[in-house]
Design an enzyme around this catalytic site. Structure first.
Site, PDB file in Angstrom:
ATOM      1  N   LYS A  64       6.291   3.059  17.562  1.00  0.00           N
ATOM      2  CA  LYS A  64       6.077   2.021  16.542  1.00  0.00           C
ATOM      3  C   LYS A  64       7.285   1.954  15.618  1.00  0.00           C
ATOM      4  O   LYS A  64       7.661   2.940  14.998  1.00  0.00           O
ATOM      5  CB  LYS A  64       4.809   2.300  15.744  1.00  0.00           C
ATOM      6  CG  LYS A  64       4.513   1.169  14.766  1.00  0.00           C
ATOM      7  CD  LYS A  64       3.119   1.247  14.224  1.00  0.00           C
ATOM      8  CE  LYS A  64       2.862   0.135  13.230  1.00  0.00           C
ATOM      9  NZ  LYS A  64       1.558   0.287  12.588  1.00  0.00           N
ATOM     10  N   ILE A  76       5.418  -4.784  13.842  1.00  0.00           N
ATOM     11  CA  ILE A  76       6.213  -3.954  12.960  1.00  0.00           C
ATOM     12  C   ILE A  76       5.314  -3.090  12.066  1.00  0.00           C
ATOM     13  O   ILE A  76       4.175  -3.453  11.796  1.00  0.00           O
ATOM     14  CB  ILE A  76       7.090  -4.831  12.014  1.00  0.00           C
ATOM     15  CG1 ILE A  76       6.196  -5.837  11.271  1.00  0.00           C
ATOM     16  CG2 ILE A  76       8.168  -5.524  12.802  1.00  0.00           C
ATOM     17  CD1 ILE A  76       6.886  -6.684  10.217  1.00  0.00           C
ATOM     18  N   ASN A  77       5.869  -1.973  11.645  1.00  0.00           N
ATOM     19  CA  ASN A  77       5.235  -1.239  10.567  1.00  0.00           C
ATOM     20  C   ASN A  77       5.610  -1.924   9.251  1.00  0.00           C
ATOM     21  O   ASN A  77       6.370  -2.893   9.252  1.00  0.00           O
ATOM     22  CB  ASN A  77       5.694   0.227  10.585  1.00  0.00           C
ATOM     23  CG  ASN A  77       4.582   1.140  10.078  1.00  0.00           C
ATOM     24  OD1 ASN A  77       3.906   0.805   9.099  1.00  0.00           O
ATOM     25  ND2 ASN A  77       4.406   2.269  10.729  1.00  0.00           N
ATOM     26  N   VAL A  92      -0.640   4.663   0.702  1.00  0.00           N
ATOM     27  CA  VAL A  92      -1.760   5.567   0.962  1.00  0.00           C
ATOM     28  C   VAL A  92      -1.219   6.973   1.249  1.00  0.00           C
ATOM     29  O   VAL A  92      -1.795   7.969   0.807  1.00  0.00           O
ATOM     30  CB  VAL A  92      -2.605   5.060   2.149  1.00  0.00           C
ATOM     31  CG1 VAL A  92      -3.664   6.086   2.557  1.00  0.00           C
ATOM     32  CG2 VAL A  92      -3.269   3.735   1.790  1.00  0.00           C
ATOM     33  N   ASN A 128       0.839  -1.187   0.000  1.00  0.00           N
ATOM     34  CA  ASN A 128       0.000   0.000   0.000  1.00  0.00           C
ATOM     35  C   ASN A 128       0.876   1.238   0.000  1.00  0.00           C
ATOM     36  O   ASN A 128       1.960   1.242   0.566  1.00  0.00           O
ATOM     37  CB  ASN A 128      -0.948  -0.002   1.212  1.00  0.00           C
ATOM     38  CG  ASN A 128      -0.280   0.559   2.451  1.00  0.00           C
ATOM     39  OD1 ASN A 128      -0.236   1.779   2.642  1.00  0.00           O
ATOM     40  ND2 ASN A 128       0.258  -0.314   3.289  1.00  0.00           N
ATOM     41  N   GLY A 174      -4.213  -5.960  11.117  1.00  0.00           N
ATOM     42  CA  GLY A 174      -4.360  -4.952  10.070  1.00  0.00           C
ATOM     43  C   GLY A 174      -5.002  -5.502   8.813  1.00  0.00           C
ATOM     44  O   GLY A 174      -6.231  -5.532   8.666  1.00  0.00           O
ATOM     45  N   CYS A 219       7.676   7.741   9.377  1.00  0.00           N
ATOM     46  CA  CYS A 219       7.443   8.895   8.515  1.00  0.00           C
ATOM     47  C   CYS A 219       8.793   9.500   8.147  1.00  0.00           C
ATOM     48  O   CYS A 219       9.725   9.464   8.946  1.00  0.00           O
ATOM     49  CB  CYS A 219       6.622   9.956   9.236  1.00  0.00           C
ATOM     50  SG  CYS A 219       5.009   9.397   9.739  1.00  0.00           S
TER      51      CYS A 219
HETATM   52  C1  LIG Z   1      -3.569   0.338   4.036  1.00  0.00           C
HETATM   53  C2  LIG Z   1      -2.634   0.434   5.206  1.00  0.00           C
HETATM   54  C3  LIG Z   1      -2.502   1.648   5.878  1.00  0.00           C
HETATM   55  C4  LIG Z   1      -1.643   1.766   6.977  1.00  0.00           C
HETATM   56  N1  LIG Z   1      -1.545   2.965   7.630  1.00  0.00           N
HETATM   57  C5  LIG Z   1      -0.761   3.060   8.739  1.00  0.00           C
HETATM   58  C6  LIG Z   1      -0.716   4.257   9.499  1.00  0.00           C
HETATM   59  O1  LIG Z   1      -1.408   5.234   9.211  1.00  0.00           O
HETATM   60  N2  LIG Z   1       0.109   4.300  10.583  1.00  0.00           N
HETATM   61  C7  LIG Z   1       0.876   3.238  10.971  1.00  0.00           C
HETATM   62  O2  LIG Z   1       1.592   3.332  11.969  1.00  0.00           O
HETATM   63  N3  LIG Z   1       0.827   2.084  10.274  1.00  0.00           N
HETATM   64  C8  LIG Z   1       0.033   1.965   9.175  1.00  0.00           C
HETATM   65  N4  LIG Z   1      -0.033   0.770   8.501  1.00  0.00           N
HETATM   66  C9  LIG Z   1       0.760  -0.375   8.973  1.00  0.00           C
HETATM   67  C10 LIG Z   1      -0.087  -1.293   9.843  1.00  0.00           C
HETATM   68  O3  LIG Z   1      -0.523  -0.633  11.005  1.00  0.00           O
HETATM   69  C11 LIG Z   1       0.675  -2.565  10.252  1.00  0.00           C
HETATM   70  O4  LIG Z   1       1.782  -2.194  11.037  1.00  0.00           O
HETATM   71  C12 LIG Z   1       1.169  -3.378   9.068  1.00  0.00           C
HETATM   72  O5  LIG Z   1       0.244  -3.349   8.000  1.00  0.00           O
HETATM   73  C13 LIG Z   1       1.431  -4.836   9.430  1.00  0.00           C
HETATM   74  O6  LIG Z   1       0.274  -5.489   9.897  1.00  0.00           O
HETATM   75  P1  LIG Z   1      -0.718  -6.373   8.978  1.00  0.00           P
HETATM   76  O7  LIG Z   1       0.129  -7.321   8.204  1.00  0.00           O
HETATM   77  O8  LIG Z   1      -1.641  -7.025   9.961  1.00  0.00           O
HETATM   78  O9  LIG Z   1      -1.436  -5.411   8.089  1.00  0.00           O
HETATM   79  C14 LIG Z   1      -0.889   0.642   7.400  1.00  0.00           C
HETATM   80  C15 LIG Z   1      -1.047  -0.570   6.721  1.00  0.00           C
HETATM   81  C16 LIG Z   1      -1.893  -0.697   5.652  1.00  0.00           C
HETATM   82  C17 LIG Z   1      -2.020  -2.025   4.963  1.00  0.00           C
END
Ligand SMILES: Cc1cc2nc3c(=O)[nH]c(=O)nc-3n(C[C@H](O)[C@H](O)[C@H](O)COP(=O)(O)O)c2cc1C
Ligand SMILES: Cc1cc2nc3c(=O)[nH]c(=O)nc-3n(C[C@H](O)[C@H](O)[C@H](O)COP(=O)(O)OP(=O)(O)OC[C@H]3O[C@@H](n4cnc5c(N)ncnc54)[C@H](O)[C@@H]3O)c2cc1C
Ligand code: FES
Lengths: 325, 283
Positions: free
Chosen positions: A168, A194-195, A72, A70, A269, A131
């Site tokens: 994070k 993790i992010n 975004v 992604n 997520g 960021c």
């Molecule tokens: C569409 C999308 C938007 C995300 N936006 C943020 C965000 O605004 N802030 C943040 O700290 N992480 C963001 N993440 C990261 C998620 O919080 C998460 O750390 C990451 O996707 C791993 O988890 P998952 O595999 O369960 O999605 C985003 C992830 C996705 C897929």
């Protein structure tokens, strides 16, 4: 027999360990059409920024093997609208809320913390360090212990003492333990990981990158092993620090892995995109797995996989019989 | 809501696949223009995102069925095309905002390109039930890619078909035929579904005739329920400001004049929160 699923994020008690991952549940309203948000341990908001942000161009999404990318770009209405419309909605309903914040400078993070310091309904503050630091040639805060620590120290000094500050972290760094340690030394009450690691896909029809932004964050089952590794390493180095494990959790078994590696809270997520009810299902599955293994409390399983080989799990030393998994 | 549906029938319709699925809760709540998202690949799939499809038809038989019409594009739709009667499907829906219907009986032209036509049939039924006059303009690359011609002929006042290769109806695009259909039928409104380029052109024709156009758009979606922010397009709001709005939650139906088709795939400089658009950009 029911398992005691309560957990502590620093000193804040959550009824269960499941939270939404930042950016994957917006600010809750959309999910509330599907289930009662009180059933979450906590809701984590998308990362809130100072100014409204339109984000990146589309296509912003590409499916990849066992995951997705992604880009975004933190689209959102900014802190003003969040404080006016989104946070009160959550606060009035008494939903435990972890507010995620994102900024481009230390000053911006501090200002966000200042705005949130007196706002009712902030259970914890998660600082999204993935960021780009616009004052340092766009280098990602989370990739440098010192930059991350500066943000955390500033935010920690502003937030009320009873609101945990969670840093994070990003997985694509040379040494996640050193970044984690820098954040904890700077005052982080907990760590979240993790992010998204950075990835890329190329559209073989268009012969161009699949995402308009070229690269994007990888999420979904593909990153679970990365998350388990990071949680494991950081828990081993900093055993007293509460960890939120996030990354590719699609089932209770995935969540259980992160718990055994050392997470006391688990973020969900991408699974929410597949199944809006994923958090409830994962919580139930995790509880079933714990019960089947004779655990009476979730807390007994946190970090359990770190015990030396051959030693019996502590909770099983008392005279319980393990039922078949 | 989420429903485990059971496939009732599968069939080929021209170049497309049609699946009828028993999905009670969804069929009851459905309004024309709604879509559903389908989990593809089975329980142990590596495909993590759902696929969005417009609902072509709902019937109250078997406690409520929905019919989807789709074209095989990649792995997910290929899997879906292999489903057989009695297989189960995981559906979430109905999703999105449906087509607004005119308050008083009006003359409506329904424009569909390729599988985009599918979503227009329940709309036509709703319009007819309100005493509207319905005329169709349906098109595709070739004869086998024009969806629903027979049914359109049965229910509409007139049906105009176009193909780019000239194998059926008029040679050309739906928008080539549209101006004369609007003129002949003295249309009050146009409804359209198809590729962005078609929707852009249909909207331009509508604006020429000074009649409203409602379009159902398609953008890559990860969640379909409004939480992920991947499906945005630039849309002008009531206040004149452009925002990047979610095609899944604020759409998929928009007033054509409000959609900045030329800017789809970009962040227009004057959009709310755009870099340099008044707000600070951090990345
Ligand atoms: C569409 C999308 C938007 C995300 N936006 C943020 C965000 O605004 N802030 C943040 O700290 N992480 C963001 N993440 C990261 C998620 O919080 C998460 O750390 C990451 O996707 C791993 O988890 P998952 O595999 O369960 O999605 C985003 C992830 C996705 C897929
Ligand atoms: C509101 C809406 C209604 C739709 N209605 C229909 C319909 O009635 N009939 C029909 O045939 N198709 C419809 N589509 C398009 C359909 O969703 C895509 O063809 C399908 O997702 C492609 O999946 P795939 O696995 O075959 O392709 P792949 O290219 O392998 O898909 C990879 C990823 O990209 C996404 N993706 C690819 N193309 C599209 C697209 N055009 N739109 C959205 N996401 C895409 C997929 O969801 C998936 O996550 C609709 C799309 C939307 C947004
Ligand atoms: S697809 Fe997730 S917000 Fe529209």
């Amino acid at each position: 027999m029911s398992v005691d699923m309560r957990t502590f994020l620093a000193h804040v008690e959550l009824a269960n360990p499941i939270t939404t991952a930042a950016g994957c549940a917006s600010s809750g309203r959309e999910l509330a059409q599907f289930f009662d948000l009180h059933r979450l341990g906590a809701l984590t908001t998308r990362s809130i920024t100072m100014a409204p942000r339109a984000g990146r161009p589309t296509p912003r999404m590409a499916e990849t093997p066992s995951g997705m990318l992604n880009a975004v770009g933190l689209q959102g209405p900014g802190i003003e609208a969040f404080l006016e419309r989104e946070l009160p909605w959550l606060a009035q309903r008494g939903i435990k809320t972890i507010v995620s914040i994102g900024g481009g400078t230390v000053a911006e993070y501090s200002e966000l913390a200042r705005r949130l310091a007196d706002a009712p309904g902030v259970t914890a503050l998660e600082v999204n360090l993935s960021c780009p630091n616009i004052e340092d040639r766009g280098r990602i805060f989370a990739r440098e212990g010192s930059a991350a620590a500066e943000v955390i120290a500033s935010v920690r000094s502003i937030m009320r003492y009873d609101v945990p500050v969670v840093a994070k972290l990003a997985p694509d760094v040379a040494d996640i333990v050193s970044v984690a340690r820098a954040c904890v030394d700077a005052g982080a009450d907990a760590l979240s990981m993790i992010n998204n690691p950075l990835g890329m896909a190329i559209d073989t029809e268009a012969l161009r990158p699949s995402l308009a932004a070229v690269t994007g964050g990888l999420s979904g089952p593909a990153v679970l092993p990365l998350a388990v590794r990071c949680v494991w390493q950081v828990h081993a180095a900093l055993p007293g620090v509460p960890l939120i494990g996030i990354g590719g959790v699609m089932s209770g078994r995935d969540a259980f892995q992160l718990v055994l590696a050392g997470a006391c809270v688990v973020g969900v997520g991408t699974a929410l995109f597949h199944d809006p009810y994923a958090c409830l299902r994962i919580e139930r599955e995790l509880e079933d797995l714990l019960r089947a293994r004779g655990f009476q409390r979730l807390a007994d399983a946190v970090g359990l996989a770190h015990r030396p080989p051959g030693s019996a799990p502590r909770h099983l030393l008392v005279d319980t019989e393990e039922s078949a998994p | 809501m989420q429903v485990t549906g059971t496939v009732l029938t599968t069939r080929r319709v021209d170049a497309y696949h049609a699946l009828t699925v028993v999905a009670p809760g969804i069929a009851e709540r459905f309004r024309p223009g709604h879509f559903v998202s389908v989990a593809v690949g089975g329980a142990y799939t590596s495909m993590v995102t759902r696929r969005a499809f417009s609902v072509h038809d709902v019937k109250s038989d078997y406690g409520g069925t929905v019919e989807l019409v789709f074209t095989v594009r990649g792995r997910g739709t290929a899997w879906l095309a292999e489903r057989r009667a009695r297989d189960t499907l995981d559906l979430v829906g109905p999703l999105g905002r449906p087509f607004p219907l005119p308050r008083d009986p009006a003359h409506c032209v329904l424009v569909g390109a390729e599988y985009g036509s599918a979503v227009l049939f329940p709309l036509a039924d709703a319009l007819l039930a309100r005493g509207c006059r319905v005329d169709f303009v349906l098109g595709g690359a070739g004869a086998e890619r024009v969806f629903g011609a027979m049914r359109a002929r049965r229910i509409a006042e007139t049906t105009t078909l176009t193909t780019e290769d000239g194998s059926l109806g008029l040679r050309g695009k739906v928008t080539d035929a549209l101006p004369s259909v609007i003129a002949d039928t003295r249309a009050d409104a146009v409804y359209a579904c198809g590729p962005m380029e078609t929707l852009r052109a249909v909207t331009a024709v509508g604006m020429e005739f000074d009649i409203p156009v409602q379009v159902a758009v398609e953008e890559r979606m990860a969640c379909g329920i409004g939480v992920c922010m991947t499906c945005v397009i630039p849309v002008i709001g009531d206040d004149g400001a452009t925002r990047m709005v979610r095609a899944c939650a604020e759409g998929p139906v928009f007033r054509g004049e409000r959609v900045r088709f030329e800017d789809v795939g970009t962040i227009p400089f004057d959009a709310l929160g755009a870099p340099g658009g008044g707000a600070r950009h951090v990345s």
